[in-house]
Design an enzyme around this catalytic site. Sequence first.
Site, mmCIF file in Angstrom:
data_model
loop_
_atom_site.group_PDB
_atom_site.id
_atom_site.type_symbol
_atom_site.label_atom_id
_atom_site.label_comp_id
_atom_site.label_asym_id
_atom_site.label_seq_id
_atom_site.Cartn_x
_atom_site.Cartn_y
_atom_site.Cartn_z
ATOM 1 N N SER A 90 5.126 35.040 -39.559
ATOM 2 C CA SER A 90 3.564 35.199 -39.039
ATOM 3 C C SER A 90 3.574 34.518 -37.741
ATOM 4 C CB SER A 90 2.613 34.231 -40.135
ATOM 5 O OG SER A 90 3.292 32.991 -40.042
ATOM 6 N N ASP A 91 4.797 33.802 -37.162
ATOM 7 C CA ASP A 91 4.749 33.251 -35.943
ATOM 8 C C ASP A 91 6.317 33.141 -35.734
ATOM 9 O OD1 ASP A 91 3.737 31.100 -38.177
ATOM 10 O OD2 ASP A 91 5.291 30.235 -36.514
ATOM 11 N N ARG A 113 -8.314 21.984 -60.529
ATOM 12 C CA ARG A 113 -8.170 21.456 -59.117
ATOM 13 C C ARG A 113 -8.472 22.771 -57.994
ATOM 14 N NH1 ARG A 113 -5.092 16.487 -57.858
ATOM 15 N NH2 ARG A 113 -5.133 15.342 -59.620
#
Length: 236
Positions: free
Chosen positions: A204-205, A42
């Site tokens: 990251s934020d 996958r």
Amino acid sequence: MSTHINDDAYFAKTVLMPGDPLRAKYIAEHFLKDYKEVTNTRGILGYTGKTMEGKEISVMASGMGIPSIGIYSYELYAFYGVENIIRIGTCGGYQKECHVGDVIIATSASSSSNFAYQFDLQGGVLAPCSDFSLILKAYENAKKMNLKVHVGPIFSSDVFYDANKDYYKKFADLGILGVEMESYGLFLNAMRLHKKALCILTVSDTFVNKDEKDLTKEERQEKLNDMFKLALTMAD
Ligand code: HPA
């Protein structure tokens, strides 16, 4: 051996687990030697190789969200002999002191997910935790690397684009350091199977430091590289 990972895949005792398959590839290509792609079912890429110090380690993606990491971490622990899974990812900061670029080592994960309903806890609530020996090792190594590191509880959300913009405040007020979307499932599987798990995140934020600037692409990669190097010190 499993439906979601290549049957013949070989994994080291410790697996680093970013969400993104291309991040797994990036780590193998930039930080491992003698590595081999061991799974690609996958498009979920996994690699086994050696750290620059010669210690065996694997890195495999988890995909996004608790159901996805729930499947891959279960199979790695139950069918491939993996002992330690260390999630590495990014998070949104909930506390003022957790600045963009800082590292968070998660001690526990709270959640809005119903992943624990499978245990039929009769109204009881389980607190999924990471492993103390892994927390301690990661913390000591982060300090040696002079990283700005916070250690504490995180929130694993089932929702990225939350309709209720203020929902985070309930958890922020209770001292949760930041939000991501996987650790709750990973920690529960580790507890269920008597294995070890940890989560190391780069902020990251931020939900609270409104005037804090986003990192540039280069700064972001540099901060992520620091976290990858820290995670690689977890190989034994
Ligand atoms: N929410 C959920 N997961 C995240 C976030 C966020 O704001 N930032 C990085 N991963």
